[in-house]
Design an enzyme around this catalytic site. Structure first.
Site, PDB file in Angstrom:
ATOM      1  N   CYS A 282     -21.745  12.861  -1.258  1.00 13.62           N
ATOM      2  CA  CYS A 282     -21.930  11.335  -0.645  1.00 13.62           C
ATOM      3  C   CYS A 282     -22.355  11.425   1.232  1.00 13.62           C
ATOM      4  CB  CYS A 282     -20.890  10.045  -0.890  1.00 13.62           C
ATOM      5  SG  CYS A 282     -21.080   9.528  -2.101  1.00 13.62           S
TER       6      CYS A 282
ATOM      7  N   ARG B 172     -25.800  17.816   2.014  1.00  8.75           N
ATOM      8  CA  ARG B 172     -24.872  17.067   1.091  1.00  8.75           C
ATOM      9  C   ARG B 172     -25.523  17.319  -0.571  1.00  8.75           C
ATOM     10  NH1 ARG B 172     -20.671  16.428   4.521  1.00  8.75           N
ATOM     11  NH2 ARG B 172     -19.446  15.278   2.863  1.00  8.75           N
TER      12      ARG B 172
ATOM     13  N   TRP C 290     -24.070  10.311  -3.804  1.00 11.93           N
ATOM     14  CA  TRP C 290     -23.672  11.448  -5.086  1.00 11.93           C
ATOM     15  C   TRP C 290     -23.174  10.007  -6.207  1.00 11.93           C
ATOM     16  CZ3 TRP C 290     -19.924  14.293  -7.573  1.00 11.93           C
ATOM     17  CH2 TRP C 290     -20.816  16.064  -8.418  1.00 11.93           C
TER      18      TRP C 290
ATOM     19  N   ASN D 119     -16.799   7.174   1.074  1.00 16.91           N
ATOM     20  CA  ASN D 119     -17.150   8.458   0.218  1.00 16.91           C
ATOM     21  C   ASN D 119     -15.913   8.383  -0.431  1.00 16.91           C
ATOM     22  OD1 ASN D 119     -19.282   8.921   1.257  1.00 16.91           O
ATOM     23  ND2 ASN D 119     -18.910  10.356   2.545  1.00 16.91           N
ATOM     24  N   GLY D 120     -15.912   9.123  -1.623  1.00 19.39           N
ATOM     25  CA  GLY D 120     -14.212   8.806  -2.399  1.00 19.39           C
ATOM     26  C   GLY D 120     -14.111   8.550  -3.285  1.00 19.39           C
TER      27      GLY D 120
ATOM     28  N   GLU E   9     -21.126  36.250  -9.315  1.00 21.74           N
ATOM     29  CA  GLU E   9     -21.899  35.429  -8.377  1.00 21.74           C
ATOM     30  C   GLU E   9     -23.195  35.146  -8.536  1.00 21.74           C
ATOM     31  OE1 GLU E   9     -21.133  33.328  -6.100  1.00 21.74           O
ATOM     32  OE2 GLU E   9     -22.373  33.270  -5.030  1.00 21.74           O
TER      33      GLU E   9
ATOM     34  N   LYS F  42     -25.589  32.638  -8.430  1.00 19.93           N
ATOM     35  CA  LYS F  42     -26.698  32.216  -7.161  1.00 19.93           C
ATOM     36  C   LYS F  42     -27.814  31.863  -8.088  1.00 19.93           C
ATOM     37  CE  LYS F  42     -25.080  31.096  -5.129  1.00 19.93           C
ATOM     38  NZ  LYS F  42     -23.889  30.634  -3.993  1.00 19.93           N
TER      39      LYS F  42
ATOM     40  N   GLU G 274     -27.636  28.402 -10.508  1.00 22.31           N
ATOM     41  CA  GLU G 274     -28.140  27.002  -9.485  1.00 22.31           C
ATOM     42  C   GLU G 274     -29.092  26.744  -8.853  1.00 22.31           C
ATOM     43  OE1 GLU G 274     -25.034  26.913  -6.313  1.00 22.31           O
ATOM     44  OE2 GLU G 274     -25.190  28.484  -6.060  1.00 22.31           O
TER      45      GLU G 274
ATOM     46  N   HIS H  76     -18.137  41.980 -26.753  1.00 24.95           N
ATOM     47  CA  HIS H  76     -16.878  41.541 -27.238  1.00 24.95           C
ATOM     48  C   HIS H  76     -17.426  39.663 -27.867  1.00 24.95           C
ATOM     49  CE1 HIS H  76     -13.604  44.652 -27.139  1.00 24.95           C
ATOM     50  NE2 HIS H  76     -14.065  44.296 -25.564  1.00 24.95           N
TER      51      HIS H  76
ATOM     52  N   LYS I  37     -23.265  19.904  -1.912  1.00 27.09           N
ATOM     53  CA  LYS I  37     -22.159  21.294  -1.115  1.00 27.09           C
ATOM     54  C   LYS I  37     -20.947  20.900  -0.938  1.00 27.09           C
ATOM     55  CE  LYS I  37     -23.037  24.746   2.274  1.00 27.09           C
ATOM     56  NZ  LYS I  37     -23.329  25.996   1.506  1.00 27.09           N
TER      57      LYS I  37
HETATM   58  C1  AGP Z   1     -22.217  27.730  -4.655  1.00 32.02           C
HETATM   59  O1  AGP Z   1     -23.325  28.375  -3.759  1.00 32.02           O
HETATM   60  C2  AGP Z   1     -21.964  26.675  -5.029  1.00 32.02           C
HETATM   61  N1  AGP Z   1     -22.394  26.101  -2.946  1.00 32.02           N
HETATM   62  C3  AGP Z   1     -20.149  26.093  -4.687  1.00 32.02           C
HETATM   63  O2  AGP Z   1     -19.905  26.933  -5.897  1.00 32.02           O
HETATM   64  C4  AGP Z   1     -18.742  26.339  -4.108  1.00 32.02           C
HETATM   65  O3  AGP Z   1     -19.155  27.257  -3.137  1.00 32.02           O
HETATM   66  C5  AGP Z   1     -17.772  25.295  -4.617  1.00 32.02           C
HETATM   67  O4  AGP Z   1     -18.906  24.182  -4.690  1.00 32.02           O
HETATM   68  C6  AGP Z   1     -16.757  25.504  -3.284  1.00 32.02           C
HETATM   69  O5  AGP Z   1     -17.238  24.823  -2.656  1.00 32.02           O
HETATM   70  P1  AGP Z   1     -16.140  25.473  -0.686  1.00 32.02           P
HETATM   71  O6  AGP Z   1     -16.124  27.014  -0.551  1.00 32.02           O
HETATM   72  O7  AGP Z   1     -16.591  24.296   0.074  1.00 32.02           O
HETATM   73  O8  AGP Z   1     -15.122  25.292  -1.526  1.00 32.02           O
END
Ligand code: AGP
Length: 595
Positions: free
Chosen positions: A2, A27, A72, A98-99, A468, A472, A475, A491, A590
């Site tokens: 949010c 975000r 969100w 937010n929260g 990673e 990537k 997502e 395995h 984000k």
């Molecule tokens: C990855 O592309 C994401 N944006 C996500 O995995 C991100 O790295 C994760 O939410 C952690 O965020 P931060 O580094 O702000 O703690």
């Protein structure tokens, strides 16, 4: 996650709120809304994008005081009723939040008994009703009393028609005040206000600010506290696309600059990180690294780097799982990595570590973020604002911070150490060469985009890189992707290999090389096409893989940097080929400020 915005001043609030909301889109959100006060309160909200809200707003919305929100969903599905702002029974109060409010059910039941009527399923809606209940001529006081009843986390912005002030408050959720001339702003994040001001007050937990066009007064437990504005060094351009089709592509391309800036900044720092003595404790020292998502993958690379260079035990754990693990107080040092500095799981982990007496170093990209306030020491990465939900340059900057923490005091031969430092300085040029050749990677990506399932494999330092690469790809392209330690495929995952499931193999000329060659042959024998990342000049792997992508020659210690840049481009172009909304992938945010 949010986003909150607010405006008070001499200009019409509506266009400013909409512009600030658009700057927070990165975000992640599913609905949005604004409330503007000026001869009545006007609230407009819906489960739509900011642009759609802009188009459906009535022409006449006038007022120089307003708040806005991108939501969100947590409590209640995305819908007009659940979108913020939320109001009270009088129709004069508007709140964005937010929260998460843990005791909202009890509060709601009590308020209903007292005659309040609710119109959403959200936890937030108890706030305007509590403010209505406590309002006795002083809005700031009423907000303070309302928040006193609340258990949980919040960043809130509140306005009341007829009261010429904005109230902002935070607890465990980010909130900043943008300080202008004759006008002031509220936002969850700095990029939202950069079009208007670069002077920013970072509110702290339990702060309640009363904001007018002329000034900001912050109180904590009823006492006035001084909060000085900071000058933000990011420019509006830093937070814009700069001619690239997507923020992600721009941010991938910024990596040579990020590496250069990072090295320069760490070189000129008054105190070097090796002065901290973190990794010089010999056999008695052990290190715990915690993070989420991409930052966790950086932590895993860090584990391999630090164990290799210091021969000390290093554990890397998911911050979200840390709460379920045993005592941590025996650890001599913890490093928490979080790009945003606002990830709820990371913050919770830091608090636990501190309460158990373990010193915490935070590696983060955001000055003044929540994590920086609870850490013992902070290492800032120099990535600049990262807007795309997919982390790219922030990850590279995290790796640079880890290399820089380790190399100056690494327990290795001096000549090797100097050689590594020299190589580190050459990394920007090598990453640039990958970017200059991105067309070739785009061609491979076009092939990958045809499949519904892709595996990434690596060993040693490149095992986290495989994780990673898969993260990537999944997502942003929505292709199912799995990252595996190459030795683990047999395995279980072998059962999924076929002509329909390509494998991206990371081959580095180090101790893992021969085993990776064997793994590629095993994969080929089960019918999966193999794309291998190899060091330029390697002509052995090409004989066993279906195709190869050459990466510039670097010391294997730095292979995670060059290999990851290739995998970022692979994911980007595969997602582009599939027409995905690259910067704002579905269901993702984000900054993940809820557990
Ligand atoms: C990855 O592309 C994401 N944006 C996500 O995995 C991100 O790295 C994760 O939410 C952690 O965020 P931060 O580094 O702000 O703690």
């Amino acid at each position: 996650m949010c986003g909150i915005v607010g405006y008070i001043g001499e200009r019409q609030a509506r266009p400013i709120l909409l512009n600030c909301l658009a700057r927070l889109e990165y975000r992640g959100y599913d609905s949005c809304g604004i409330a503007v006060a000026g001869g009545g309160l006007q609230v407009h909200k819906d489960a739509v994008r900011v642009q759609a809200l802009r188009e459906q707003l009535p022409r006449r919305i006038e007022g120089k005081l307003g708040i806005g929100h991108t939501r969100w969903a947590t409590h209640g599905a995305p819908s007009r009723a659940n979108a913020h702002p939320h109001g009270d029974c009088t129709g004069r109060i508007a709140v964005v939040h937010n929260g998460v409010i843990h005791n909202f059910q009890q509060l709601r039941q009590q308020l209903v008994k007292e005659g309040h009527k609710f119109s959403s399923e959200t936890d937030t809606e108890v706030i305007p009703h509590l403010i209505e209940k406590y309002f006795d001529g002083d809005l700031g006081e009423a907000v303070a009393k309302a928040l006193n009843d609340i258990e949980g986390s919040y960043a809130v912005a509140v306005l009341m028609d007829g009261v010429p002030e904005l109230i902002a408050a935070r607890k465990e959720s980010p909130l900043i005040i943008g300080v202008g001339d004759g006008e002031n702003f509220i936002a969850s994040d700095v990029p939202a206000v950069l079009d208007y001001t670069s002077r920013v007050i970072y509110l702290e937990d339990d702060d309640i600010a009363v904001i007018t066009g002329e000034g900001v007064q912050v109180k904590r437990n009823g006492e006035a506290v001084a909060r000085k504005p900071h000058q933000v060094t990011w420019s509006v351009e830093d937070a814009q696309k700069g001619g690239y089709e997507h923020f992600m592509l721009k941010e991938i391309h910024e990596q040579p600059r990020v590496i250069r800036d990072t090295i320069r900044a760490y070189l000129t720092a008054d105190e070097t990180m090796s002065d901290w003595g973190v990794f010089q404790k010999g056999d008695s020292g052990d290190v715990l690294m915690l993070a989420c998502g991409t930052s966790y993958h950086a932590a895993l690379v860090g584990k391999y780097i630090l164990e290799g260079l210091f021969k000390i035990p290093v554990r890397a754990e998911l911050a979200s799982e840390f709460g379920y693990l045993g005592q941590s107080s025996a650890r001599s040092q913890a490093i928490v990595i979080t790009q945003s500095g606002e990830t709820a799981d990371a913050l919770k982990a830091i608090k636990r570590l501190r309460s158990e007496g373990c010193p915490v170093i935070v590696i983060t990209n955001v000055v003044g973020s929540s994590a920086t306030r609870v850490a013992d020491r902070v290492v800032y990465t120099m990535a600049g604002p990262e807007i795309s939900v997919a982390a790219t340059k922030s990850y590279t900057a995290q790796l640079m911070a880890l290399y820089w923490m380790a190399l100056p005091s690494a327990k290795i031969d001096l000549r090797r150490r100097d050689g590594l430092v020299m190589e580190l300085r050459q990394l920007p040029g090598k990453v640039q060469r990958i970017l200059d050749d991105e067309e070739k990677i785009a061609q491979h990506a076009a092939q990958i985009a045809k499949y519904n399932s892709v595996f990434f494999i690596g060993r040693g330092l490149n095992y986290p890189v495989a994780l990673e690469g898969a993260l990537k790809l999944k997502e942003i392209s929505y292709i199912h992707a799995e990252g595996y330690a190459a030795g683990e495929l047999k395995h279980g995952p072998f059962a999924l290999l076929s002509g329909e499931a390509p494998v991206v193999a990371l081959v580095t000329p180090d101790a893992t090389y021969d085993a990776m060659l064997t793994n590629i042959k095993e994969v080929k024998a089960r019918g999966s096409p193999v794309i291998a990342l190899v060091e330029e000049g390697d002509d052995v792997v090409a004989e066993v893989a279906d195709s190869v992508i050459s990466v510039p020659k670097v010391d294997p210690l730095f292979s995670p940097v060059v290999n990851t840049v290739v995998l970022q481009l692979l994911a980007y172009y595969a997602a582009r080929e599939r027409g995905c909304p690259i910067d704002f992938p579905r269901n993702l945010a984000k900054s993940v400020t809820v557990e």
